[in-house]
Structures are given as structure tokens and as C-alpha cells.
Write a protein that holds these residues in place. Structure first.
Motif, PDB file in Angstrom:
ATOM      1  N   CYS A 127       0.857  -1.191   0.000  1.00  0.00           N
ATOM      2  CA  CYS A 127       0.000   0.000   0.000  1.00  0.00           C
ATOM      3  C   CYS A 127       0.887   1.231   0.000  1.00  0.00           C
ATOM      4  O   CYS A 127       1.695   1.414   0.919  1.00  0.00           O
ATOM      5  CB  CYS A 127      -0.897  -0.013   1.237  1.00  0.00           C
ATOM      6  N   GLU A 128       0.737   2.073  -1.008  1.00  0.00           N
ATOM      7  CA  GLU A 128       1.471   3.327  -1.084  1.00  0.00           C
ATOM      8  C   GLU A 128       0.476   4.472  -1.139  1.00  0.00           C
ATOM      9  O   GLU A 128      -0.355   4.540  -2.038  1.00  0.00           O
ATOM     10  CB  GLU A 128       2.381   3.351  -2.314  1.00  0.00           C
ATOM     11  N   ASP A 129       0.548   5.342  -0.133  1.00  0.00           N
ATOM     12  CA  ASP A 129      -0.359   6.479  -0.011  1.00  0.00           C
ATOM     13  C   ASP A 129       0.412   7.787  -0.064  1.00  0.00           C
ATOM     14  O   ASP A 129       1.591   7.837   0.308  1.00  0.00           O
ATOM     15  CB  ASP A 129      -1.090   6.458   1.338  1.00  0.00           C
ATOM     16  N   VAL A 130      -0.285   8.833  -0.466  1.00  0.00           N
ATOM     17  CA  VAL A 130       0.185  10.199  -0.275  1.00  0.00           C
ATOM     18  C   VAL A 130      -0.833  10.854   0.652  1.00  0.00           C
ATOM     19  O   VAL A 130      -2.021  10.943   0.313  1.00  0.00           O
ATOM     20  CB  VAL A 130       0.304  10.983  -1.606  1.00  0.00           C
ATOM     21  N   LEU A 131      -0.364  11.262   1.834  1.00  0.00           N
ATOM     22  CA  LEU A 131      -1.225  11.875   2.837  1.00  0.00           C
ATOM     23  C   LEU A 131      -1.009  13.382   2.851  1.00  0.00           C
ATOM     24  O   LEU A 131       0.120  13.852   2.667  1.00  0.00           O
ATOM     25  CB  LEU A 131      -0.896  11.330   4.231  1.00  0.00           C
ATOM     26  N   VAL A 132      -2.094  14.107   3.084  1.00  0.00           N
ATOM     27  CA  VAL A 132      -2.034  15.564   3.223  1.00  0.00           C
ATOM     28  C   VAL A 132      -2.845  15.951   4.454  1.00  0.00           C
ATOM     29  O   VAL A 132      -3.740  15.216   4.875  1.00  0.00           O
ATOM     30  CB  VAL A 132      -2.572  16.289   1.963  1.00  0.00           C
ATOM     31  N   ARG A 133      -2.545  17.128   4.988  1.00  0.00           N
ATOM     32  CA  ARG A 133      -3.307  17.618   6.132  1.00  0.00           C
ATOM     33  C   ARG A 133      -4.667  18.121   5.670  1.00  0.00           C
ATOM     34  O   ARG A 133      -4.776  18.817   4.666  1.00  0.00           O
ATOM     35  CB  ARG A 133      -2.584  18.776   6.808  1.00  0.00           C
TER      36      ARG A 133
ATOM     37  N   GLY B 124      -6.685  19.697  10.464  1.00  0.00           N
ATOM     38  CA  GLY B 124      -5.395  19.257  10.971  1.00  0.00           C
ATOM     39  C   GLY B 124      -5.134  17.774  10.909  1.00  0.00           C
ATOM     40  O   GLY B 124      -4.005  17.338  11.089  1.00  0.00           O
ATOM     41  N   GLY B 125      -6.162  16.965  10.682  1.00  0.00           N
ATOM     42  CA  GLY B 125      -5.960  15.528  10.577  1.00  0.00           C
ATOM     43  C   GLY B 125      -5.412  15.147   9.207  1.00  0.00           C
ATOM     44  O   GLY B 125      -5.260  15.991   8.323  1.00  0.00           O
ATOM     45  N   TRP B 126      -5.118  13.884   9.028  1.00  0.00           N
ATOM     46  CA  TRP B 126      -4.569  13.394   7.761  1.00  0.00           C
ATOM     47  C   TRP B 126      -5.676  12.926   6.834  1.00  0.00           C
ATOM     48  O   TRP B 126      -6.695  12.386   7.280  1.00  0.00           O
ATOM     49  CB  TRP B 126      -3.593  12.250   8.017  1.00  0.00           C
ATOM     50  N   LEU B 127      -5.460  13.127   5.536  1.00  0.00           N
ATOM     51  CA  LEU B 127      -6.350  12.633   4.481  1.00  0.00           C
ATOM     52  C   LEU B 127      -5.489  11.992   3.401  1.00  0.00           C
ATOM     53  O   LEU B 127      -4.351  12.408   3.166  1.00  0.00           O
ATOM     54  CB  LEU B 127      -7.165  13.775   3.870  1.00  0.00           C
ATOM     55  N   ILE B 128      -6.055  11.014   2.740  1.00  0.00           N
ATOM     56  CA  ILE B 128      -5.351  10.318   1.663  1.00  0.00           C
ATOM     57  C   ILE B 128      -5.663  11.031   0.348  1.00  0.00           C
ATOM     58  O   ILE B 128      -6.815  11.072  -0.079  1.00  0.00           O
ATOM     59  CB  ILE B 128      -5.797   8.846   1.585  1.00  0.00           C
ATOM     60  N   ARG B 129      -4.631  11.583  -0.272  1.00  0.00           N
ATOM     61  CA  ARG B 129      -4.795  12.210  -1.584  1.00  0.00           C
ATOM     62  C   ARG B 129      -4.750  11.144  -2.677  1.00  0.00           C
ATOM     63  O   ARG B 129      -5.475  11.222  -3.654  1.00  0.00           O
ATOM     64  CB  ARG B 129      -3.718  13.263  -1.816  1.00  0.00           C
ATOM     65  N   SER B 130      -3.889  10.158  -2.478  1.00  0.00           N
ATOM     66  CA  SER B 130      -3.847   9.050  -3.435  1.00  0.00           C
ATOM     67  C   SER B 130      -3.406   7.782  -2.724  1.00  0.00           C
ATOM     68  O   SER B 130      -2.625   7.828  -1.778  1.00  0.00           O
ATOM     69  CB  SER B 130      -2.908   9.351  -4.608  1.00  0.00           C
ATOM     70  N   ARG B 131      -3.967   6.690  -3.176  1.00  0.00           N
ATOM     71  CA  ARG B 131      -3.615   5.364  -2.654  1.00  0.00           C
ATOM     72  C   ARG B 131      -3.423   4.438  -3.844  1.00  0.00           C
ATOM     73  O   ARG B 131      -4.261   4.378  -4.750  1.00  0.00           O
ATOM     74  CB  ARG B 131      -4.725   4.823  -1.754  1.00  0.00           C
ATOM     75  N   HIS B 132      -2.315   3.714  -3.806  1.00  0.00           N
ATOM     76  CA  HIS B 132      -2.095   2.673  -4.807  1.00  0.00           C
ATOM     77  C   HIS B 132      -1.870   1.363  -4.072  1.00  0.00           C
ATOM     78  O   HIS B 132      -0.989   1.263  -3.222  1.00  0.00           O
ATOM     79  CB  HIS B 132      -0.912   2.969  -5.714  1.00  0.00           C
ATOM     80  N   ILE B 133      -2.686   0.374  -4.400  1.00  0.00           N
ATOM     81  CA  ILE B 133      -2.597  -0.958  -3.803  1.00  0.00           C
ATOM     82  C   ILE B 133      -2.082  -1.916  -4.867  1.00  0.00           C
ATOM     83  O   ILE B 133      -2.657  -2.015  -5.959  1.00  0.00           O
ATOM     84  CB  ILE B 133      -3.979  -1.450  -3.313  1.00  0.00           C
TER      85      ILE B 133
END
Length: 154
Positions: A126-132, A136-145
């Protein structure tokens, strides 16, 4: 296979507080989907988030579309009584200059049918790019499984 994650630069030290914060995000995120709370799980993505996998012909784009696709999968499994658990391990982080964080982990998806032994449904990278997010919490901008069982081998 091209990776989002640069293992050479990821070898450096990562702030322990950041690592724990992201581990906590993933714990809530994975448990939400395992408990059938698809809305809470999908809320972990940005509005324009992207979910791609070698199990789907095309990426799923947008939080609403990600939620709908996941809900459809949950509904299809409901009659079987299967319980799924997403077990995330080997979490590595690569903070970027823009404040985003690239993550790489292994996720084992376990399945248990009523009165049956638990089995591994699939093993994934699982490769994610997280952004605030705005709060202030984290959100997934992109996920590749990348499902290991679906990797083309020569």
C-alpha cells in the motif's frame, strides 16, 4: 512497477510523533472499513482522492466514487457473513517539502467465514500520499494498492 516511495531518502530519521500520529490515523481508517463504516473510511480521502489498484481496470477518483465502490463491495460480501480485517505492518514514511507524507506499508487482508478458520484473502503493498485536512488531521490524496497475487511475472 514504478514506486511512489523513494527507499533511498526514506532511510533517514522520521519524527516519532509524526509516525505515531499517522499510525493512529491508519488504525482508525482500517478499523472503520473492517467494521462496515464505509462512510467513515471514505472520509479518510480528500474530495478528489484517487484509489488505484492492480485489481481494478481503472482508478476510482473522488471520495464519493470511492465510497460508492467500497459500499458495493461490502454489500456483495454481506450474505456470506465474512469478517474482514486489514492488518497494516512495516509502515514507513517519507515527508515531502510541501507538507505531504508518502507512506508505504504491507497490508494483509484476512477473511473469516462463519465457523471457519481465518485465511489470508490477499497480501498487498500500500502506497499512499497523505495531506493535512482543514482540521489538521490526515487525508489520503492518493492510494495505490499492489496485490501480490495479481503481479504479472515473467
Amino acid at each position: 512497477m514504478t514506486a511512489l516511495f523513494d527507499t533511498a531518502t526514506a532511510a533517514g530519521a522520521v519524527d516519532t510523533a509524526l509516525h505515531l500520529e499517522i499510525q493512529h490515523f491508519y488504525a482508525r481508517h482500517m478499523q472503520a472499513v473492517d467494521l462496515g463504516d464505509v462512510a467513515a473510511w471514505a472520509a479518510g480521502f480528500t474530495e478528489d482522492g484517487v484509489f488505484s489498484t492492480n485489481a481494478f481496470p481503472e482508478p476510482v477518483v473522488g471520495r464519493a466514487a470511492i465510497e460508492a465502490a467500497t459500499a458495493a463491495g461490502e454489500e456483495a460480501r454481506k450474505p456470506t457473513g465474512v469478517i474482514r480485517r486489514h492488518v497494516l505492518t512495516t509502515l514507513a514514511l517519507e515527508p515531502a517539502a510541501d507538507g505531504s507524507v508518502r507512506t508505504r506499508s504491507y497490508v494483509m487482508v484476512l477473511e473469516t467465514l462463519p465457523k471457519a478458520r481465518t485465511e489470508i484473502y490477499c497480501s498487498t503493498l500500500c502506497e499512499d500520499v497523505l495531506v493535512r485536512g482543514e482540521h489538521g488531521g490526515w487525508l489520503i490524496r492518493s492510494r495505490h494498492i499492489l496485490r501480490d497475487d495479481l503481479i504479472a511475472r515473467d
